[in-house]
Write a protein that holds these residues in place. Structure first.
Motif, mmCIF file in Angstrom:
data_model
loop_
_atom_site.group_PDB
_atom_site.id
_atom_site.type_symbol
_atom_site.label_atom_id
_atom_site.label_comp_id
_atom_site.label_asym_id
_atom_site.label_seq_id
_atom_site.Cartn_x
_atom_site.Cartn_y
_atom_site.Cartn_z
ATOM 1 N N VAL A 73 -50.282 -44.189 -40.311
ATOM 2 C CA VAL A 73 -50.807 -45.549 -40.156
ATOM 3 C C VAL A 73 -51.943 -45.754 -41.156
ATOM 4 C CG1 VAL A 73 -51.902 -47.179 -38.594
ATOM 5 C CG2 VAL A 73 -50.153 -45.608 -37.738
ATOM 6 N N ALA A 114 -50.976 -53.684 -42.965
ATOM 7 C CA ALA A 114 -50.800 -52.464 -42.168
ATOM 8 C C ALA A 114 -49.475 -51.812 -42.539
ATOM 9 C CB ALA A 114 -50.827 -52.800 -40.680
ATOM 10 N N TRP A 131 -47.011 -48.205 -41.600
ATOM 11 C CA TRP A 131 -46.849 -47.042 -40.740
ATOM 12 C C TRP A 131 -45.447 -46.478 -40.923
ATOM 13 C CZ3 TRP A 131 -47.091 -52.067 -39.240
ATOM 14 C CH2 TRP A 131 -45.967 -52.604 -38.618
ATOM 15 N N HIS A 185 -46.342 -52.752 -31.457
ATOM 16 C CA HIS A 185 -47.424 -53.670 -31.101
ATOM 17 C C HIS A 185 -48.651 -53.300 -31.934
ATOM 18 C CE1 HIS A 185 -49.790 -56.412 -28.701
ATOM 19 N NE2 HIS A 185 -50.725 -55.479 -28.612
ATOM 20 N N LEU A 186 -49.162 -54.277 -32.660
ATOM 21 C CA LEU A 186 -50.294 -54.059 -33.553
ATOM 22 C C LEU A 186 -51.527 -54.738 -32.966
ATOM 23 C CD1 LEU A 186 -47.669 -53.782 -35.373
ATOM 24 C CD2 LEU A 186 -49.143 -54.375 -37.289
ATOM 25 N N GLN A 187 -52.599 -53.986 -32.879
ATOM 26 C CA GLN A 187 -53.871 -54.506 -32.384
ATOM 27 C C GLN A 187 -54.928 -54.325 -33.469
ATOM 28 O OE1 GLN A 187 -55.402 -52.442 -29.018
ATOM 29 N NE2 GLN A 187 -57.174 -53.764 -28.756
ATOM 30 N N ASN A 208 -53.480 -59.639 -31.998
ATOM 31 C CA ASN A 208 -52.407 -58.849 -31.405
ATOM 32 C C ASN A 208 -51.087 -59.439 -31.853
ATOM 33 O OD1 ASN A 208 -53.802 -56.933 -29.524
ATOM 34 N ND2 ASN A 208 -54.623 -58.848 -28.731
ATOM 35 N N SER A 261 -46.631 -58.392 -32.249
ATOM 36 C CA SER A 261 -45.531 -57.454 -32.035
ATOM 37 C C SER A 261 -44.469 -57.702 -33.079
ATOM 38 C CB SER A 261 -44.937 -57.636 -30.632
ATOM 39 O OG SER A 261 -45.890 -57.294 -29.635
ATOM 40 N N LEU A 268 -57.348 -50.795 -36.748
ATOM 41 C CA LEU A 268 -55.948 -51.068 -36.415
ATOM 42 C C LEU A 268 -55.408 -49.920 -35.571
ATOM 43 C CD1 LEU A 268 -53.202 -52.589 -36.802
ATOM 44 C CD2 LEU A 268 -52.832 -51.104 -38.785
ATOM 45 N N VAL A 284 -51.603 -48.972 -33.914
ATOM 46 C CA VAL A 284 -50.183 -49.307 -33.836
ATOM 47 C C VAL A 284 -49.608 -48.575 -32.625
ATOM 48 C CG1 VAL A 284 -47.966 -49.281 -35.002
ATOM 49 C CG2 VAL A 284 -50.066 -49.580 -36.331
ATOM 50 N N SER A 299 -49.544 -44.657 -28.773
ATOM 51 C CA SER A 299 -50.381 -45.292 -29.796
ATOM 52 C C SER A 299 -50.790 -44.297 -30.872
ATOM 53 C CB SER A 299 -51.639 -45.894 -29.162
ATOM 54 O OG SER A 299 -51.287 -46.875 -28.218
#
Length: 997
Positions: free
Chosen positions: A544, A557, A559, A570-572, A583, A585, A606, A608, A618
């Protein structure tokens, strides 16, 4: 001129334009804005904006129109700078957009033009269910309709009409359905006694199919059904057996409906239950009885059969509501049976009675069937001659239940049995007093399924553990099948003993959903299947990273997907400096995502998260900074001291701190680095060289990223010059200004020269930075001036040094010294010289005595003076001096004589015949000289002329003629002037005559 960097945007408003510009260096006093149609030159709107304004709205414009806009900035000293740009307003979207069906394969679009101008239209048609584009069409600006043909019947389409104007567009969308096509080849056939199977063709052209099944006997609707596109058959369940039904079919799509074909069919009738044949009241008669089955029928067909071959002997039809029939006149002692046939339309269902036998035989075809039930067994056999049957059910050779059944019964169901247990069944035929030998058979009841079956990953990514509670009664073991839920592919089979209550399934794919079907086994039977589903725990994504995308402000981002399955990612994204977080998805096949519109100069984190079913895994946090914005309005001004600079700026957002770099402008070498925290917007730099030009650049830092502001140039104020002086330049109508250079640097010097007491504008002069003197020419003579000297660096000046200096006055000109005809007076006059003076100093010198005999001081406006009481016959010199303070300017010396006085006491004597002695006396100081002139008295002929010095008092005239009368006069001379005695006559002696006494 100065570039304003004008930009324009409409902020999604079709009737407005927003202008933005950069404030020019040094600021502006105001701005004037003019808007006109491009190419027309006609002014439509104008406006003005004050200083410190960098934006302006034009409202009330025509959508989709190209404009020309000129922005003029008024700078210092009435200078201006302008920039002209072109811009286009966004077009207006169309109005009253409609999309109507022109048939099952076409749609017609129509619209009303929006306000304003446009270049054309672009029509985009999509197939709504698949979101796939169908048609893209470009039309002229006058078009208002278009027909789309060749479309799919019964399908929903979406149309977007975009109005085009330059690079801008405005869109309006609408949805509509094409008319459905009618299905064909409708068939309706029975599937069972309680079901009908409907099938049809050509259903792809309808979004929905509507089926209505009607009971023709009651004329009531039994079932209505609406099904989506693609269904080509349907089974109607829970119908009345033996009933005639009518099926109607219609198709719909959106608001459109089309009526299709219809069909009718019967359900299979149910066979009658409990058919018996028993003695009737009358002799040689048998009565057949049965239970009326559920549903409907047309009639019953009852057939009496005789003998072991059941040959039909009688047929009779009775109504569908009857439940018995009696046969009369039969042969006694014969074995009979009866068959009851239910007739419904073209379909039949029959049942047969038992019979009475003489000596009975044991039934054949004995069976014991569980029929899938854990608590019952169905015993059945073939009918044998006799009056009835004797049934015995045993468990481990111990009788459990004994039963006697009448003739005509061929099966019996045992209820309340133990699940998963082996039972033995015996059946014997009874005929009167006779009982046949038994027929035996064994079978198992169905086992109960395992209870509380669960499937859990226990936090593991490659295994699942199944657990269950053992069944309450018998089983011989458990069997199960593991499936991949999504693909329905079988993974493995599991078989374990009856004492097992859990099993671990290894080597599974991470993040994948599995379904386990388990059943208990008893003999050849398996219980109903119980199923449980769960996901293996997904693996967290690896690699990531969060990387910066400088424009637009965002972070990308990236990954790597780990092994196994993923439902979604799901990315935060969040920042510790902002409360809000992002947030989002994305699908399982996505491995990157870009977050846009982030705050500049901010550190983001970040995480993921992999989602597989209800489970999440996560990654570690990745972090990155967005690029900071460069600082705006960087200003460098002199500080409070000549060794200081004041730097100020406006923060544009983001970043940790700023690095202020100071360099000497000419060398570009950095001499000072000062770090200031975010939030500080000014800084004083001290210890600098006065009068120097410096370059300031501010670097904004955010994490590893740095961005520089525009370079600003500033000057320290120079120090004033030292020891200034102003002295006159002799006879040059000028002042020589001198000074000493102060420490530091400067670009040069500025001098201001103002005549004392004058209200006129001062006279300005410039001198180079290395100069220490300058001559101010073309001044007024005899005038005092206020001289101010500044050191200059860039636009800045030092404090002034003030000095006063006076020019040498102008000397009088055209000086004259004249004799008005007097022996004691002289008159002096001169022309007024230019400039000023305090007074005149006039001096009269006697050249005869070589001394100054008179001095007069006259007013500055005097132009003459008269000298009196002078010595007659003397030569004088005069000089006029103009005086201004301690400065003087003198005229040339002018000389003149006073008139001499005539000699007195003139006497003549003749000492010889050829000579005369002339003597006289002089008055006062005498004269410059004397002239003795002699003439022949008779003829007037000059006979002698002698020039004598001023000290002479006598003269001898020689070489005269004896005895001749002469006339003699003596003139006193002084310069050009003379005064003569009267003529005196006298005779020379005769020859040898004695001289008279």
């Amino acid at each position: 001129g100065t570039l304003l960097n004008v930009s324009v945007s409409d902020h999604d408003r079709s009737d407005s334009l927003l202008l933005s510009w950069d404030e020019p260096e040094g600021g502006a006093k105001g701005y004037f804005l003019a808007l006109s149609l491009l190419g027309s030159g006609m002014l439509l709107q104008n406006g003005s904006a004050g200083p410190n304004t960098t934006s302006f709205w034009f409202h009330g414009l025509t959508p989709g129109t190209r404009y020309e806009i000129e922005v003029t900035a008024t700078l210092a000293c009435m200078d201006t700078t302008s920039q002209t740009i072109t811009a286009q307003t966004s077009p207006s979207p169309v109005h009253n957009l409609t999309l109507s069906s022109g048939g099952s394969a076409s749609l017609r679009a129509a619209w009303a033009h929006g306000h304003g101008r446009r270049d054309g239209y672009r029509l985009a048609l999509w197939h709504s269910p698949s979101q796939s584009p169908v048609r893209n069409v470009s039309l002229l600006p006058g078009a208002s309709t278009f027909l789309f043909d060749g479309l799919l019947p019964g399908s929903e389409y979406a149309l977007r009409v975009s109005t085009l104007a330059g690079s801008s567009q405005a869109s309006t969308s609408i949805h509509q359905w094409t008319a459905p096509s009618i299905p064909t080849q409708l068939r309706l056939s029975p599937g069972s006694s309680t079901s009908l199977v409907a099938s049809w063709a050509g259903a792809a052209g309808a979004a929905w199919l509507h089926l209505e099944l009607r009971n023709l006997l009651t004329q009531k609707v039994s079932t209505t059904l609406s099904a989506r596109r693609g269904l080509s058959s349907y089974t109607f369940q829970h119908l009345q057996p033996g009933t005639h039904y009518w099926l109607g079919l219609s198709a719909s799509a959106g608001p459109h409906t089309a009526v299709g074909p219809n069909a009718s069919a019967w359900t299979y009738p149910l066979s009658p239950d409990n058919v018996t044949l028993s003695s009737a009241e009358e002799q040689n008669s048998l009565q057949a009885r049965w239970s009326v089955p559920g549903g409907q029928r047309d009639f019953y067909l009852v057939t009496l059969r005789e003998g072991e071959d059941s040959a039909p002997t009688r047929n009779i039809s009775v109504g569908g509501d009857n439940d018995h029939v009696t046969f009369h006149g039969l042969s006694p002692g014969q074995q009979y049976s009866v068959q009851v046939v239910v007739v419904a339309g073209p379909y039949r269902a029959s049942a047969q009675s038992s019979a009475a036998w003489t000596e009975p035989r044991a039934p054949s075809g004995v069976s014991l069937s569980s029929q899938g039930s854990p608590h019952s067994l169905l015993a059945s056999w073939e009918e044998a001659t006799g009056e009835g049957y004797l049934l015995v059910l045993s468990l481990a050779e111990h009788p459990v239940k004994n039963s006697s059944l009448p003739r005509g019964v061929r099966s019996f169901t045992y209820e309340g049995l133990h699940p998963g247990t082996l039972y033995t069944f015996e059946v014997s035929t009874v005929a009167g007093p006779y009982t046949s030998s038994p027929r035996c058979i064994s079978n198992w009841t169905y086992p109960l399924p395992p209870e509380q079956l669960t499937l859990s990953n226990g936090g593991r990514s490659t295994s699942l553990q199944a657990s269950w509670r053992a069944v309450s009664s018998g089983s011989t073991g458990y069997t199960g099948t593991l499936w991949e839920t999504k693909s329905q592919e079988q993974v493995r089979n599991v078989t374990v003993g009856s004492d097992w209550t859990n099993v671990t399934l290894e080597n599974l794919v991470p993040g994948r959903q599995y379904t386990l079907e388990m059943a208990a086994m008893a003999g050849p039977y398996r219980s109903p299947v119980r199923s449980a589903t769960d996901w293996t725990y997904p693996l967290a994504p690896s690699g990531v990273t969060l990387t910066n995308t400088r424009r637009p402000m965002g972070l990308s981002a990236f990954w790597d997907k780990a092994a196994g399955d993923v439902d979604q990612f799901h990315l935060q994204l969040y920042s510790k400096s902002h409360a809000a977080q992002r947030n989002t998805s994305v699908g399982p096949n996505t491995h990157n995502f870009t977050f846009l519109g982030l705050s500049p100069g901010t550190q983001y984190f970040l995480k993921v998260t992999v989602l597989a079913g209800p489970y999440r895994s996560s990654s570690h946090f990745a972090t990155e900074w967005t690029y900071p914005l460069s600082l705006a309005n960087v200003s460098v001004q002199p500080g409070r001291e000549p060794q200081e600079l004041h730097v100020s700026w406006v923060e544009s957002g983001g970043g940790r701190d700023h690095l202020v770099q100071l360099s000497v402008a000419e060398s570009l070498s950095i001499i000072r680095n000062v770090s200031v925290p975010r939030g500080v917007t000014q800084l004083d730099l001290q210890g600098l060289v006065p009068g120097s030009r410096y370059r300031v650049e501010i670097i904004s830092q955010a994490g590893p990223h740095r961005i520089s502001s525009q370079t600003a140039i500033g000057y320290t104020v120079p120090l004033p010059p030292r020891s200034p002086s102003a002295s006159p330049v002799s006879m040059a109508r000028a002042l020589a200004v001198r000074w000493e250079a102060a420490p530091g640097q400067r670009d040069g010097y500025l001098l201001s020269v103002l005549e004392e007491g004058s209200s006129a504008q001062p006279r300005n002069l410039e001198a180079g930075k290395d100069s220490t003197n300058v001559t101010v020419p073309q001044l007024e003579p005899g005038t005092c001036y206020l001289v101010r000297i500044w050191a200059v660096a860039g636009p800045y000046r030092s404090l002034p040094e003030n000095i006063t200096g006076c020019t040498v006055p102008a000397a009088p000109t055209n000086l004259s010294l004249t004799n008005p005809g007097s022996s004691s007076e002289l008159y002096t006059s001169w022309d007024k010289p230019p400039g000023r003076r305090d007074h005149y100093h006039v001096a009269l010198y006697s050249l005869s005595t070589q001394s100054r005999i008179q001095v007069q001081t006259l007013s500055p406006d005097a132009l003459n003076v008269t000298w009196t009481h002078l010595e007659a016959g003397s030569k004088f010199a005069v000089q006029v001096t103009a005086v201004k303070g301690s400065l003087e300017a003198s005229s040339i010396n002018v000389t003149q004589w006073t008139y001499p006085l005539a000699p007195v006491n003139l006497t003549l004597s003749s000492p010889s015949a050829s000579a005369l002695v002339v003597s006289w006396a002089a008055l006062g100081r005498g004269a410059e000289g004397f002239v003795v002139a002699a003439r022949d008295a008779a003829s007037g002929t000059p006979v002698g002329h002698a020039l004598l010095g001023g000290h002479a008092r006598s003269h001898v005239l020689r070489s005269l003629s004896p005895g001749t009368r002469y006339s003699v006069a003596v003139r006193a001379t002084a310069g050009p002037f003379h005064a003569s005695t009267p003529n005196l006559t006298h005779c020379t002696r005769e020859c040898d005559a004695p001289l008279a006494v």
